[in-house]
Design a protein around this motif. Structure first.
Motif, mmCIF file in Angstrom:
data_model
loop_
_atom_site.group_PDB
_atom_site.id
_atom_site.type_symbol
_atom_site.label_atom_id
_atom_site.label_comp_id
_atom_site.label_asym_id
_atom_site.label_seq_id
_atom_site.Cartn_x
_atom_site.Cartn_y
_atom_site.Cartn_z
ATOM 1 N N PHE A 135 60.625 45.695 44.651
ATOM 2 C CA PHE A 135 59.413 44.696 45.679
ATOM 3 C C PHE A 135 58.494 44.185 44.938
ATOM 4 O O PHE A 135 58.581 43.079 45.119
ATOM 5 N N PHE A 136 58.017 45.796 44.964
ATOM 6 C CA PHE A 136 56.912 44.825 44.139
ATOM 7 C C PHE A 136 56.901 44.072 42.432
ATOM 8 O O PHE A 136 56.004 43.347 42.326
ATOM 9 N N GLU A 137 58.251 44.288 41.643
ATOM 10 C CA GLU A 137 58.625 43.924 40.882
ATOM 11 C C GLU A 137 58.564 42.259 40.815
ATOM 12 O O GLU A 137 58.199 41.354 39.822
ATOM 13 N N HIS A 138 59.571 42.229 42.149
ATOM 14 C CA HIS A 138 59.997 40.371 42.426
ATOM 15 C C HIS A 138 58.504 40.124 43.307
ATOM 16 O O HIS A 138 58.281 38.519 43.131
ATOM 17 N N ARG A 139 57.333 40.382 44.005
ATOM 18 C CA ARG A 139 56.051 39.703 44.140
ATOM 19 C C ARG A 139 54.925 40.155 42.990
ATOM 20 O O ARG A 139 54.278 39.800 43.260
ATOM 21 N N GLN A 140 55.290 40.319 41.971
ATOM 22 C CA GLN A 140 53.691 41.088 40.732
ATOM 23 C C GLN A 140 53.096 39.009 41.668
ATOM 24 O O GLN A 140 52.499 38.975 41.252
ATOM 25 N N ASP A 141 53.824 38.009 41.048
ATOM 26 C CA ASP A 141 53.244 37.069 40.163
ATOM 27 C C ASP A 141 52.721 36.205 42.004
ATOM 28 O O ASP A 141 50.955 36.182 41.983
ATOM 29 N N VAL A 142 53.400 36.687 43.325
ATOM 30 C CA VAL A 142 52.573 36.460 44.334
ATOM 31 C C VAL A 142 50.954 37.290 44.649
ATOM 32 O O VAL A 142 49.713 36.577 44.407
ATOM 33 N N LEU A 143 51.233 39.000 44.157
ATOM 34 C CA LEU A 143 49.826 39.777 44.194
ATOM 35 C C LEU A 143 48.969 38.939 43.143
ATOM 36 O O LEU A 143 47.712 39.061 43.630
ATOM 37 N N THR A 144 49.462 38.527 42.129
ATOM 38 C CA THR A 144 48.697 38.203 41.208
ATOM 39 C C THR A 144 48.116 36.931 42.055
ATOM 40 O O THR A 144 46.583 37.669 41.238
ATOM 41 N N GLY A 145 48.669 36.286 42.336
ATOM 42 C CA GLY A 145 48.133 34.487 43.186
ATOM 43 C C GLY A 145 46.963 35.540 43.772
ATOM 44 O O GLY A 145 45.665 35.213 43.645
ATOM 45 N N ILE A 146 47.430 36.081 44.599
ATOM 46 C CA ILE A 146 45.969 36.622 45.721
ATOM 47 C C ILE A 146 44.402 37.283 45.133
ATOM 48 O O ILE A 146 43.817 36.605 45.100
ATOM 49 N N GLN A 147 44.984 37.922 44.383
ATOM 50 C CA GLN A 147 43.760 39.013 43.451
ATOM 51 C C GLN A 147 42.938 37.616 43.301
ATOM 52 O O GLN A 147 41.863 38.045 42.505
ATOM 53 N N ASP A 148 43.833 36.280 41.967
ATOM 54 C CA ASP A 148 43.438 35.725 41.232
ATOM 55 C C ASP A 148 41.965 34.570 42.239
ATOM 56 O O ASP A 148 41.008 34.973 42.417
ATOM 57 N N ARG A 149 42.694 34.662 44.128
ATOM 58 C CA ARG A 149 41.970 33.696 44.145
ATOM 59 C C ARG A 149 40.917 33.813 45.375
ATOM 60 O O ARG A 149 40.061 34.177 45.481
ATOM 61 N N ILE A 150 40.904 35.807 45.318
ATOM 62 C CA ILE A 150 40.307 36.421 45.544
ATOM 63 C C ILE A 150 38.868 36.763 45.373
ATOM 64 O O ILE A 150 37.651 36.244 45.633
ATOM 65 N N GLN A 151 39.349 36.749 44.125
ATOM 66 C CA GLN A 151 38.157 36.629 42.633
ATOM 67 C C GLN A 151 37.748 35.230 42.761
ATOM 68 O O GLN A 151 36.339 35.746 43.050
ATOM 69 N N ALA A 152 37.928 34.666 42.632
ATOM 70 C CA ALA A 152 37.506 32.945 42.341
ATOM 71 C C ALA A 152 36.665 32.522 43.428
ATOM 72 O O ALA A 152 35.827 31.963 43.680
ATOM 73 N N SER A 153 37.184 33.185 44.839
ATOM 74 C CA SER A 153 36.035 32.923 46.199
ATOM 75 C C SER A 153 34.998 33.574 46.106
ATOM 76 O O SER A 153 34.046 32.813 46.151
ATOM 77 N N LEU A 154 34.998 34.552 45.608
ATOM 78 C CA LEU A 154 34.129 35.259 45.594
ATOM 79 C C LEU A 154 32.982 35.262 44.335
ATOM 80 O O LEU A 154 31.424 35.107 44.713
ATOM 81 N N TYR A 155 33.389 34.910 42.902
ATOM 82 C CA TYR A 155 32.725 34.507 41.541
ATOM 83 C C TYR A 155 32.114 33.134 42.110
ATOM 84 O O TYR A 155 30.556 32.695 41.933
ATOM 85 N N GLY A 156 33.191 32.249 42.978
ATOM 86 C CA GLY A 156 32.358 30.700 42.881
ATOM 87 C C GLY A 156 31.164 31.067 43.765
ATOM 88 O O GLY A 156 30.233 30.021 43.936
ATOM 89 N N ALA A 157 31.500 31.459 45.068
ATOM 90 C CA ALA A 157 30.631 31.571 45.959
ATOM 91 C C ALA A 157 28.892 32.243 45.972
ATOM 92 O O ALA A 157 27.592 31.621 45.794
ATOM 93 N N ALA A 158 29.207 33.704 44.633
ATOM 94 C CA ALA A 158 27.881 33.883 43.919
ATOM 95 C C ALA A 158 27.486 32.994 43.106
ATOM 96 O O ALA A 158 26.154 32.975 43.120
ATOM 97 N N GLY A 159 28.290 32.477 42.669
ATOM 98 C CA GLY A 159 28.150 31.173 41.411
ATOM 99 C C GLY A 159 26.969 30.459 42.188
ATOM 100 O O GLY A 159 25.850 29.590 41.595
ATOM 101 N N ALA A 160 27.449 30.049 43.439
ATOM 102 C CA ALA A 160 26.955 28.859 44.123
ATOM 103 C C ALA A 160 25.697 29.242 44.340
ATOM 104 O O ALA A 160 24.489 28.339 44.443
ATOM 105 N N THR A 161 25.912 30.180 45.011
ATOM 106 C CA THR A 161 24.379 31.130 46.365
ATOM 107 C C THR A 161 23.100 31.330 44.488
ATOM 108 O O THR A 161 22.054 30.507 44.977
ATOM 109 N N ARG A 162 23.928 31.870 43.460
ATOM 110 C CA ARG A 162 22.365 32.172 41.994
ATOM 111 C C ARG A 162 21.745 30.444 41.830
ATOM 112 O O ARG A 162 21.179 30.553 41.808
#
Length: 113
Positions: free
Chosen positions: A50-77
């Motif tokens: 299951f997790f091998e099959h969903r690896q790309d999806v999980l990586t995409g979720i992780q990337d979007r979460i991190q990008a959202s937080l970094y983008g918000a922090a960068g804009a705030t700064r």
């Protein structure tokens, strides 16, 4: 505030991928431990599959979460430093690009100030 965002981003990344120093296990390690604890080859293989099959999806979720937080922090700064244009366009563009390709180098050093 930005240090708090950085801390939360690190916590989220650690939860999904594990910490760089190995002190926090990521999803892959936790799944492997769960498969072993199940003491069933069928369950272990099902979890791994299951997790091998969903690896790309999980990586995409992780990337979007991190990008959202970094983008918000960068804009705030940028806004705090008086650069509204940077806050409005560049930080958002960097976050969108990072969420798509997983390349976060545009944010290097952002929390060092």
């Amino acid at each position: 505030m930005l240090q708090d965002v950085a801390s939360r981003t690190t916590t989220m990344n650690d939860a999904l991928g594990g910490s760089e120093d190995g002190s926090v296990q990521g999803v892959a390690t936790v799944v492997q431990d769960a498969a072993t604890a199940a003491q069933s080859q069928v369950i272990g293989e099902a979890l791994a599959g299951f997790f091998e099959h969903r690896q790309d999806v999980l990586t995409g979720i992780q990337d979007r979460i991190q990008a959202s937080l970094y983008g918000a922090a960068g804009a705030t700064r940028a806004i705090v430093e008086g650069d509204d244009e940077m806050g409005a366009s560049t930080a958002q563009a960097n976050a969108i690009a990072a969420s798509k390709d997983g390349n976060f180098t545009a944010f290097d050093g952002m929390f060092d100030r």
